[in-house]
Design an enzyme around this catalytic site. Structure first.
Site, PDB file in Angstrom:
ATOM      1  N   TYR A 636      -2.200  85.192  -2.664  1.00  0.00           N
ATOM      2  CA  TYR A 636      -2.138  84.660  -1.309  1.00  0.00           C
ATOM      3  C   TYR A 636      -0.743  84.157  -0.978  1.00  0.00           C
ATOM      4  CZ  TYR A 636      -3.561  81.424   2.476  1.00  0.00           C
ATOM      5  OH  TYR A 636      -3.703  80.752   3.652  1.00  0.00           O
ATOM      6  N   GLY A 637      -0.090  83.646  -1.979  1.00  0.00           N
ATOM      7  CA  GLY A 637       1.244  83.100  -1.750  1.00  0.00           C
ATOM      8  C   GLY A 637       1.543  82.033  -2.779  1.00  0.00           C
ATOM      9  N   LYS A 638       2.588  81.257  -2.503  1.00  0.00           N
ATOM     10  CA  LYS A 638       2.975  80.245  -3.481  1.00  0.00           C
ATOM     11  C   LYS A 638       2.088  79.010  -3.382  1.00  0.00           C
ATOM     12  CE  LYS A 638       7.663  81.598  -4.342  1.00  0.00           C
ATOM     13  NZ  LYS A 638       8.960  81.771  -3.687  1.00  0.00           N
ATOM     14  N   LYS A 653      -1.606  75.519  -0.797  1.00  0.00           N
ATOM     15  CA  LYS A 653      -1.493  76.984  -0.866  1.00  0.00           C
ATOM     16  C   LYS A 653      -0.816  77.453   0.412  1.00  0.00           C
ATOM     17  CE  LYS A 653      -5.039  79.581  -2.291  1.00  0.00           C
ATOM     18  NZ  LYS A 653      -6.432  80.055  -2.231  1.00  0.00           N
ATOM     19  N   ASP A 749     -14.689  86.345  -7.100  1.00  0.00           N
ATOM     20  CA  ASP A 749     -13.524  86.395  -7.980  1.00  0.00           C
ATOM     21  C   ASP A 749     -13.574  85.264  -9.004  1.00  0.00           C
ATOM     22  OD1 ASP A 749     -11.235  87.495  -9.014  1.00  0.00           O
ATOM     23  OD2 ASP A 749      -9.891  86.519  -7.589  1.00  0.00           O
TER      24      ASP A 749
END
Ligand SMILES: *[C@@H]1O[C@H](CO)[C@@H](O)[C@H](O)[C@H]1NC(C)=O
Ligand SMILES: *[C@@H]1O[C@H](CO)[C@@H](O)[C@H](O)[C@H]1NC(C)=O
Ligand SMILES: *[C@@H]1O[C@H](CO)[C@@H](O)[C@H](O)[C@H]1NC(C)=O
Ligand SMILES: *[C@@H]1O[C@H](CO)[C@@H](O)[C@H](O)[C@H]1NC(C)=O
Length: 955
Positions: A636-638, A653, A749
């Protein structure tokens, strides 16, 4: 500027309308008169003392709830009469028919006499007719059958006689017929089988007669058929074996004859009581549902042997076959094959038959009670010398019903007692928290089990999620009553919201919210718990002064009208000011291209329980998104560790280019996340949607991911009992998502890097980024079996069935969790050098070498517990989805294993304090493949003393 002129015209028009409306905010005169007549007839004791000269809807008449707006006739109308438990006597007046918009008539638990007026049939909007717990006599008016919107009839616990009118077959919206404990007579009209939505038919304890109509099996939705203590003729129709939605069939003491029908086809049958009839023949060898908890066939004339099909029923709690003429022997497989649930008590009462022995092993596990007194086996000496014999043949323990409580945290060590009206909240995470509970009398009318402790946990989850409160806010005592019905005394405590806040009392709107959920039956019915009823909701202590009427039912006094008019004018002035601003902005927009997306989101995103942060706040919390605050990188990103101005440590997030979601998706995700509250889920604290950025703010998990704790990085490792606890926590979190979140959620997940550990090493499931809303059932209908979606997930954890078919089910999460369990047990990665963990462990298991793959780092462990855990984990990873256990079964089995642990091991005192590597630099940890998005690399890089992990628990 013609726009502006049109706008002002509208404002003026709106104000004039408002003034007209305010002027007419009074109850329709017919209804006022009717209410006075009703009071006259129902209230000789003058309990409704404030039903006085004022207007019923506009001043506060106890129990009169009105629509908050006027109808076409410009009058207010009564929506609900909520008169439960008010010590009313007298009779129901036909004038009730004048309350023509009424949706709920609730006079439960009073002493009302006389008959039900047939004029109730005129209340075309009526949804709930709640007359139970009175002294009503006479017969049921057939006019009730003309109510097109009626959902629920509760007339139970009265003295109503006469037949059930055939016209009731016209109640096409009805879901609940509760008419038990009256004197109804005559046959059950076969026409009732036309009721398309009926789920609960409770007619027990009446004088009904005639044959049981075979047609009842045609009711497509019937879940509970409870007809005990009536005088029917003839047989149990074989067609009842076709009631595919049935959960409970209770026909005790109904003078029924003939054979027991085959009930094999009913997939979720949980409870059968056919006791105390004249049933004969042998018990059919039927394959009963795994959900079965109770089988009572006692007090009949059954012959033949005990069928082997009673074996291996994993949820069985009670098998009563006493006082029949059964012969042969008791197959010990009844208890031996109970793979799951080995701590649930199983009571087998087979007294007074012709049973001659027990086949198979004679060793009775502790949780089994077998009574064989009055059988040849106890007199012919075949059990002589067997240690178990006295236990089988002695007089059985009397089943005592007394008040019991769900165990919760002890408050024994709290010093002072609380002031009057307040109590120590037993489950509160804040120790010794004095709070004012709400006291609620509650009863399960027809539960699908006979032993409650096995269902404590799921009941807590069910009720608290239905009320949207936290589990620890509920405290309860219970006892069994005739029926059997389960009487409960609930206490609901407010939640401690932090020091300096005055939160040990619910505010008024919260009290009313909770009460409305009970009085309007807004808590969804659950399968196993069956229908519930509210017995009382009395406001005591600090709540005594609460005006129990919801604010939506305009509580406006005449005197307040002037205030409203002034308010309206003020409001209009303010409105115009805003409107001017808005119009100005509209114009500005043409010249300055303000991001429309952003403004829309700011305006529409007001989600309860989560905070909307500004970009500035996020920047400050992360030191301008400094590399040093970076703790991970996900798809999703950092992920950053942030410290809010109030000192709360959070994980942020931040979506990267390409991960930015559409406005709607982002909103959906936040709304979804904000509704999820469970001890084993990472909670969302807030979000930021500004400056073209999207960020999610979570509670910070100071102990990182489960994967990290299993890897070499940690010098000290988790003990087996810790691992078990982590497994159980994770399973509970996911069970909540599956069964209690509304709508249900499949995680999609689950993996060891998505199981995080807080400062107390309590496991919490994270990252619902891939979650999709699970298929939703209509109110009580059928859930579609799966949702078809694009395959997502992580290799190694992916359910092979899902991969092949793209059919996502709850069992896909079961598979992934099974893989996590195998990691917990072996320390291995799901895939290493092309080797798959599931295959490797399966091979070891089949060759009897299981202990060779168990993680050596976990020290000593009770081998039978490890074995059970491995068996469970492998079962979760079965290729065939049907062979995998459900999440609820997983939770139960893990609880069982935990109970098997030696006492010292299962205590909470044995947390192994994990140590972080002392000299891991941020660079090193960022190159790690299992980098954890929530563990701060600046913890590992700092000069922390080894062994001390900062305890950071936000909130
Ligand atoms: C509502 O009733 C209470 C007592 O029953 C009374 O004190 C109060 O003044 C009433 N309010 C209105 C608006 O009539
Ligand atoms: C109700 O059902 C009866 C048959 O039981 C039928 O004759 C009657 O017309 C129905 N009435 C209404 C209002 O639907
Ligand atoms: C059986 O039902 C009858 C009414 O039909 C009732 O009078 C009797 O007490 C019941 N017996 C038992 C044991 O419950
Ligand atoms: C009026 O009642 C409806 C439900 O009947 C509710 O949705 C709405 O918010 C209420 N409006 C006000 C102003 O209270």
């Amino acid at each position: 500027m013609s726009e502006l002129r049109v706008f002002w015209l509208r404002v003026v028009w709106a104000i004039s309308l408002l003034l007209v409306a305010v002027d007419c905010q009074s109850t329709h005169p017919t209804e006022v008169t009717a209410l006075r007549v009703i009071k006259e007839s129902i209230d000789p004791e003058n309990s409704l003392s404030n039903w006085g000269p004022g207007d019923p809807c506009a001043s506060n008449w106890t129990g009169v709830l009105c629509f908050n707006t006027t109808k076409d006739d410009n009058y207010l109308h009564v929506r609900e009469l909520l008169l439960l438990n008010l010590n009313l006597s007298g009779t129901l007046s036909p004038a009730l028919a004048q309350l023509s918009y009424m949706e709920i008539l609730d006079v439960m638990w009073n002493q009302i006499t006389g008959s039900i007026p047939k004029e109730i049939g005129d209340l075309k909007s009526l949804i709930l007719l709640l007359l139970n717990g009175n002294q009503l006599t006479g017969s049921l008016p057939e006019e009730i059958g003309y109510l097109p919107n009626l959902d629920r009839i509760q007339i139970d616990q009265n003295y109503i006689s006469g037949p059930i009118p055939r016209s009731f077959a016209n109640l096409t919206q009805a879901m609940h017929f509760h008419m038990n404990n009256n004197s109804l007579s005559g046959p059950i009209p076969p026409e009732l089988s036309r009721l398309p939505l009926l789920v609960h038919l409770l007619l027990d304890n009446n004088n009904l007669s005639g044959p049981l109509p075979p047609e009842l099996s045609e009711m497509p939705r019937l879940r509970i058929l409870q007809l005990d203590n009536n005088h029917f003729d003839g047989i149990i129709p074989p067609s009842y074996g076709n009631m595919l939605q049935l959960l409970k069939l209770s026909l005790r003491n109904c003078t029924l004859q003939g054979p027991i029908p085959d009930l094999s086809r009913i997939p979720n049958l949980a409870y059968i009581d056919l006791s105390n009839n004249n049933l004969n023949g042998s018990i059919p060898a039927m394959n009963l549902s795994d959900d079965i908890t109770t089988i009572d066939l006692s007090r009949n004339q059954l012959t033949g042997t005990i069928p082997p099909s009673f074996s291996g029923l994993p949820n069985l709690q009670r098998l009563y076959l006493f006082n029949n003429s059964l012969n042969g022997s008791v197959p010990s497989t009844i208890w031996q094959n109970r793979a799951l649930n080995s701590t649930v008590q199983l009571t087998l009462d087979m007294q007074n038959n012709n049973i001659s022995g027990v086949s198979g092993g004679l060793i009775l596990p502790q949780y089994v009670n077998l009574s064989l007194q009055g059988n040849p086996v106890c007199s012919n000496g075949s059990l002589q010398g067997n240690a178990s014999m006295p236990a089988f043949c002695g007089s059985p323990m009397a089943l005592i019903s007394h008040l019991q409580s769900i165990p919760s945290n002890s408050t024994d060590n709290c010093p002072a007692s609380c002031p009057s009206g307040y109590e120590l909240a037993p489950g509160s995470p804040t120790p010794c928290f004095c709070a004012a509970p709400l006291f609620i009398g509650y009863r399960l009318k027809s539960p699908g089990f006979s032993d409650f402790p096995a269902y404590f946990y799921s009941f807590e989850v069910y009720l608290t999620s239905g009320l949207t409160i936290k589990q620890f806010q509920l405290d309860l005592n219970y006892e069994w009553e005739k029926g059997p019905r389960l009487r409960m005394y609930l206490k609901i405590f407010p939640e401690f919201m932090g020091p300096g806040t005055d939160t040990n009392v619910f505010n008024r709107s919260e009290v009313l919210r909770i009460r409305n959920l009970f009085t309007q039956w807004a808590i969804p019915d659950s399968e196993i718990f069956g229908p519930y009823e509210l017995l009382n909701f009395t406001l005591l202590g600090p709540y005594e002064a609460i005006d129990p009427r919801p604010s939506s039912s305009s509580g406006i006094s005449k005197g307040a009208v002037a205030g409203i008019v002034i308010g309206a004018i003020l409001g209009a002035v303010l409105l115009s000011a805003f409107a001017s601003l808005y119009i100005l902005r509209l114009h500005r927009k043409k010249y300055h291209a303000i991001s429309k997306r952003r403004r829309v989101s700011r305006a529409s995103l007001k989600i309860e329980g989560v905070k909307s942060f500004t970009y500035e706040e996020m920047k400050r919390a992360t030191d301008n998104f400094d590399v040093g605050s970076e703790v991970g990188q996900g798809g999703y990103g950092k992920v950053y560790k942030g410290i809010l101005t109030n000192g709360t440590v959070v994980a942020i997030k931040r979506a990267q280019e390409g991960s930015l979601q559409g406005e709607k998706e982002f909103l959906t995700e936040i709304e979804l996340l904000s509704r999820l509250h469970h001890r084993n889920l990472v909670s969302l604290l807030g979000f930021c949607d500004e400056e073209g950025e999207q960020m999610l703010v979570y509670e910070f998990m100071s102990n990182g991911t489960l994967r990290d704790h299993l890897s070499e990085k940690y010098k000290e490792s988790l003990s087996f009992s810790m691992r078990l606890r982590i497994a159980l926590g994770s399973a509970k979190g996911i069970l909540y998502l599956h069964s209690e979140a509304d709508p249900p959620i499949f995680h999609r997940d689950i993996k060891a890097t998505n199981i995080l550990l807080d400062s107390k090493l309590i496991s919490k499931v994270a990252d619902f980024g891939l979650s999709r809303l699970a298929p939703v059932a209509d109110m009580e209908g059928v859930v579609p079996g799966h949702v078809s979606t694009v395959v997502k997930g992580t290799p190694g954890y992916l359910d092979p069935e899902y991969f092949l078919t793209h059919k996502l089910t709850d069992k896909s999460d079961v598979y992934s969790l099974g893989v996590v369990f195998l990691e917990l047990l072996t320390g291995m990665h799901p895939i290493t050098h092309g080797k798959n963990i599931v295959r490797e462990v399966n091979i070891a298991y089949r060759s009897g070498m299981i202990f060779s793959v168990i993680d050596a780092k976990m020290g000593s462990y009770p081998s039978e517990c490890v074995e059970k855990f491995v068996t469970l984990a492998l079962k979760c990873c079965k290729e065939d989805t049907d062979e995998r256990p459900s999440m609820a079964e997983i939770v139960r089995e893990l609880e069982n294993i935990r109970h098997m642990m030696p006492e010292s091991d299962s205590q909470t005192s044995d947390y192994i304090v994990t140590k972080l590597g002392k000299n891991v630099s941020p660079d090193q940890s960022s190159s790690s493949t299992t980098k954890n998005p929530y563990v701060s690399s600046d913890i590992s890089g700092s000069d922390l003393v080894s062994g001390v992990v900062p305890s950071i628990t936000p909130r």
